[in-house]
Scaffold this motif. Structure first.
Motif, PDB file in Angstrom:
ATOM      1  N   VAL A 290       0.819  -1.212   0.000  1.00  0.00           N
ATOM      2  CA  VAL A 290       0.000   0.000   0.000  1.00  0.00           C
ATOM      3  C   VAL A 290       0.856   1.267   0.000  1.00  0.00           C
ATOM      4  CG1 VAL A 290      -1.976  -1.133   1.080  1.00  0.00           C
ATOM      5  CG2 VAL A 290      -0.283   0.003   2.523  1.00  0.00           C
ATOM      6  N   GLN A 291       2.091   1.193   0.514  1.00  0.00           N
ATOM      7  CA  GLN A 291       2.953   2.378   0.516  1.00  0.00           C
ATOM      8  C   GLN A 291       3.739   2.506  -0.794  1.00  0.00           C
ATOM      9  OE1 GLN A 291       4.865   3.483   4.525  1.00  0.00           O
ATOM     10  NE2 GLN A 291       4.278   1.366   4.879  1.00  0.00           N
ATOM     11  N   ASP A 292       4.396   1.442  -1.215  1.00  0.00           N
ATOM     12  CA  ASP A 292       5.254   1.524  -2.398  1.00  0.00           C
ATOM     13  C   ASP A 292       4.471   1.496  -3.709  1.00  0.00           C
ATOM     14  OD1 ASP A 292       7.478   1.673  -0.834  1.00  0.00           O
ATOM     15  OD2 ASP A 292       8.089  -0.408  -1.083  1.00  0.00           O
ATOM     16  N   ILE A 293       3.362   0.765  -3.746  1.00  0.00           N
ATOM     17  CA  ILE A 293       2.615   0.599  -4.995  1.00  0.00           C
ATOM     18  C   ILE A 293       1.401   1.536  -5.077  1.00  0.00           C
ATOM     19  CG2 ILE A 293       1.467  -1.054  -6.514  1.00  0.00           C
ATOM     20  CD1 ILE A 293       4.502  -1.544  -5.976  1.00  0.00           C
ATOM     21  N   LEU A 294       0.633   1.631  -3.996  1.00  0.00           N
ATOM     22  CA  LEU A 294      -0.558   2.486  -4.010  1.00  0.00           C
ATOM     23  C   LEU A 294      -0.272   3.911  -3.546  1.00  0.00           C
ATOM     24  CD1 LEU A 294      -3.335   0.053  -2.688  1.00  0.00           C
ATOM     25  CD2 LEU A 294      -2.502   0.402  -5.027  1.00  0.00           C
ATOM     26  N   LEU A 349      -4.093  -8.299  -7.069  1.00  0.00           N
ATOM     27  CA  LEU A 349      -4.221  -6.846  -7.127  1.00  0.00           C
ATOM     28  C   LEU A 349      -2.983  -6.190  -7.740  1.00  0.00           C
ATOM     29  CD1 LEU A 349      -5.856  -6.153  -3.637  1.00  0.00           C
ATOM     30  CD2 LEU A 349      -6.967  -6.570  -5.840  1.00  0.00           C
ATOM     31  N   ASP A 350      -3.173  -4.984  -8.248  1.00  0.00           N
ATOM     32  CA  ASP A 350      -2.066  -4.214  -8.804  1.00  0.00           C
ATOM     33  C   ASP A 350      -2.264  -2.744  -8.445  1.00  0.00           C
ATOM     34  OD1 ASP A 350      -4.057  -3.256 -10.524  1.00  0.00           O
ATOM     35  OD2 ASP A 350      -3.494  -4.632 -12.138  1.00  0.00           O
ATOM     36  N   TYR A 355      -8.897   1.145  -2.015  1.00  0.00           N
ATOM     37  CA  TYR A 355      -9.085   0.588  -0.680  1.00  0.00           C
ATOM     38  C   TYR A 355     -10.487   0.020  -0.497  1.00  0.00           C
ATOM     39  CZ  TYR A 355      -9.108  -0.053   4.321  1.00  0.00           C
ATOM     40  OH  TYR A 355      -9.222  -0.607   5.580  1.00  0.00           O
ATOM     41  N   TRP A 356     -11.512   0.829  -0.728  1.00  0.00           N
ATOM     42  CA  TRP A 356     -12.878   0.376  -0.498  1.00  0.00           C
ATOM     43  C   TRP A 356     -13.327  -0.636  -1.542  1.00  0.00           C
ATOM     44  CZ3 TRP A 356     -14.437   1.132   4.132  1.00  0.00           C
ATOM     45  CH2 TRP A 356     -14.020   2.260   4.854  1.00  0.00           C
ATOM     46  N   GLY A 357     -12.783  -0.513  -2.758  1.00  0.00           N
ATOM     47  CA  GLY A 357     -13.208  -1.422  -3.804  1.00  0.00           C
ATOM     48  C   GLY A 357     -12.510  -2.765  -3.785  1.00  0.00           C
ATOM     49  N   VAL A 439       5.868  -2.120 -11.646  1.00  0.00           N
ATOM     50  CA  VAL A 439       4.981  -3.269 -11.847  1.00  0.00           C
ATOM     51  C   VAL A 439       5.629  -4.541 -11.318  1.00  0.00           C
ATOM     52  CG1 VAL A 439       3.930  -4.770 -13.579  1.00  0.00           C
ATOM     53  CG2 VAL A 439       3.701  -2.280 -13.785  1.00  0.00           C
ATOM     54  N   ALA A 440       6.916  -4.708 -11.606  1.00  0.00           N
ATOM     55  CA  ALA A 440       7.641  -5.891 -11.132  1.00  0.00           C
ATOM     56  C   ALA A 440       7.686  -5.938  -9.613  1.00  0.00           C
ATOM     57  CB  ALA A 440       9.053  -5.902 -11.705  1.00  0.00           C
ATOM     58  N   LEU A 441       7.888  -4.769  -8.991  1.00  0.00           N
ATOM     59  CA  LEU A 441       7.905  -4.710  -7.530  1.00  0.00           C
ATOM     60  C   LEU A 441       6.547  -5.110  -6.963  1.00  0.00           C
ATOM     61  CD1 LEU A 441       9.527  -3.900  -4.978  1.00  0.00           C
ATOM     62  CD2 LEU A 441       8.559  -1.599  -5.229  1.00  0.00           C
ATOM     63  N   GLY A 442       5.476  -4.586  -7.547  1.00  0.00           N
ATOM     64  CA  GLY A 442       4.140  -4.941  -7.089  1.00  0.00           C
ATOM     65  C   GLY A 442       3.838  -6.416  -7.263  1.00  0.00           C
ATOM     66  N   GLU A 443       4.293  -6.994  -8.370  1.00  0.00           N
ATOM     67  CA  GLU A 443       4.092  -8.433  -8.594  1.00  0.00           C
ATOM     68  C   GLU A 443       4.808  -9.252  -7.525  1.00  0.00           C
ATOM     69  OE1 GLU A 443       2.362 -10.193 -10.755  1.00  0.00           O
ATOM     70  OE2 GLU A 443       1.553  -8.570 -11.990  1.00  0.00           O
TER      71      GLU A 443
END
Length: 486
Positions: A290-294, A349-350, A355-357, A439-443
């Protein structure tokens, strides 16, 4: 041993004892929220980032049994004060750390201090407050600090990290100093007992686990065929084998093998180990995602975790009533199934997630699954045993839960880093990533949730081998209460 002196719970003694428990729990929670800014500020590698969590948990879990016995051998007040003092000084060192080594080493010392102070604090509750209402209320307050510390850590840690990650450690310094000063006044010393301390066993177990964690954590960074990784893995296995041999010969072993003769109990410890692994890994990687990707701030990330605590608490209330009516294995299995579903959904997720969805329902659902599982398991650990075995079994269950986290995070972290690198991502902290690297980090982060789901599934499978009846669990509840009341 001195008689209990307090017939009323409210007073300086309960503030000292419960304050330490809250500080220890809070410190484990806030570190998760600081991982992202920590990595950027100190330039930590991915494995170094995970070591911030695992070094503390390894020392805490590996030395907890020895820490409790130090209080019996040398006096609980004395060892409590020593443990809090070490924890406080180590917190200062964490706050002043200037590179990966100094921070990880200081976190390890924090874990050592917590391993001495926390079990000694619980034992002091029994010797400080008179049996009956006073002691029952004191135990309830002490236990409540675990839940309050977890939630407070999310809010306070997030707010402090907004200013500086160093504050999450430095805030312990004045609090710890006050606890030490008040402990001299509020607590009475207990008589020392002549005990043969199993120091070799504690050291071998901690070092063996550390060797295994080092090999798994550093594999993606150094290469799985590097001498350091292979050497650490071999050393870890050798040390753990040596630990088992020492325990067979020890006069007062930390791990009495007689307690593992019941296959139901072995299955219980396996389930506890992997349930603890889920909580530890999910907290770390959801905070990073949630910090690095969102792009969440640390405070917003902490607030995002609060529904997890409510889900856990609601399920715990339900499970505590159902566990005396239905077989506990079905509750654990149901909890594991809920966790697996939630974690596998989270792994899809990506950066487009909201958050709510996308996050709210899985976060509260995974918390609910954890709550269903963690209430029956400690009761299964002490089901069907005599009063003299309740304490050792409860302590071993706590150690299994504590050590499950760092050992699993080593494996899950290696999975996440390897996934990121395989997709063209980069190692360690980078000032600014291009879209493909992000994207790679999130994966990698979401792949860690797959590993967490595997841990939950193993806990569920282990639960199928737990054959304790609701009647045995009800007896365990009564025996646990009687042991606490002394």
């Amino acid at each position: 041993m001195n008689a209990p002196v307090a017939t009323r719970v409210l007073g300086l003694a309960i503030v000292v004892l419960s304050g330490l428990q809250m500080m220890v729990v809070l410190d484990g929670t806030v570190a998760n929220l600081a991982l992202a800014p920590l990595q950027q500020d100190l330039g930590l590698s991915d494995s170094g980032r995970n070591w911030v969590l695992t070094s503390y948990a390894l020392a805490f879990g590996g030395l907890m049994l020895l820490g409790g016995r130090l209080g019996d051998a040398f006096g609980r007040k004395k060892m409590f004060i020593s443990g809090v003092a070490l924890f406080t000084l180590a917190s200062l060192a964490c706050g002043l750390a200037f590179n990966e080594f100094t921070l990880v080493a200081a976190r390890f010392l924090q874990g050592v201090g917590a391993a001495v102070a926390s079990p000694t604090a619980l034992a002091l509750v029994a010797t400080t407050f008179a049996a009956g209402p006073a002691r029952n209320q004191a135990i309830a307050i002490f236990a409540a600090m675990t839940g309050i510390g977890s939630i407070a850590g999310l809010i306070i840690g997030g707010a402090l990290t907004e200013v500086s990650w160093r504050l999450i450690f430095l805030i312990n310094v004045p609090i710890g100093a006050v606890i030490v000063a008040c402990a001299f006044v509020a607590l009475r010393e207990t008589a020392s007992e002549r005990l043969t301390l199993d120091v070799p066993g504690a050291v071998l177990a901690t070092l063996g686990c550390t060797g295994i964690v080092f090999a798994m954590s550093e594999g993606p960074e150094l290469g799985w065929t590097s001498a350091a990784v292979i050497g650490a893995a071999i050393a870890g296995v050798v040390l753990l084998v040596a630990f088992l041999l020492v325990e067979r010969q020890a006069d007062n072993p930390l791990l009495p093998f007689s307690l593992f003769q019941d296959r139901n109990r072995v299955a219980t410890f396996v389930a506890i180990f992997f349930a603890g692994a889920v909580m530890f890994c999910v907290a770390a990687y959801v905070a990073l995602f949630v910090q690095d990707i969102l792009g969440y701030s640390p405070l917003r990330a902490g607030m995002a975790f609060i529904p997890f605590a409510f889900g856990l608490g609601g399920a715990a209330a339900v499970a505590s009533k159902l566990v005396v009516r239905i077989q506990p294995r079905w509750l654990v299995l149901a909890g594991a199934a809920v966790m697996v579903v939630g974690l596998l959904y989270g792994s899809t997720l990506d950066s487009s997630a909201t958050y709510w969805g996308n996050l709210f329902v899985p976060v509260i659902g995974i918390g609910f699954g954890v709550g269903l599982a963690v209430v029956p398991l400690p009761l299964c650990a002490i089901a069907g045993v005599g009063p003299s075995e309740i304490g050792p079994l409860a302590a071993i269950a706590q150690v299994a839960q504590t050590l499950g986290g760092p050992l699993a995070l080593a494996v899950v972290g290696a999975m996440a880093t390897s996934k990121t690198l395989s997709l063209g991502g980069v190692k360690g902290a980078v000032a600014e990533m291009n879209p493909a690297q992000l994207v790679a980090l999130g994966e990698g982060y979401t792949f860690a949730l797959v590993g967490s789901a595997v841990c939950a599934a193993i806990a569920g499978v282990a639960a199928l081998f737990i054959r304790f009846t609701p009647q045995q669990v009800a007896q365990a509840q009564a025996a646990e209460k009687a042991a606490q009341e002394g």
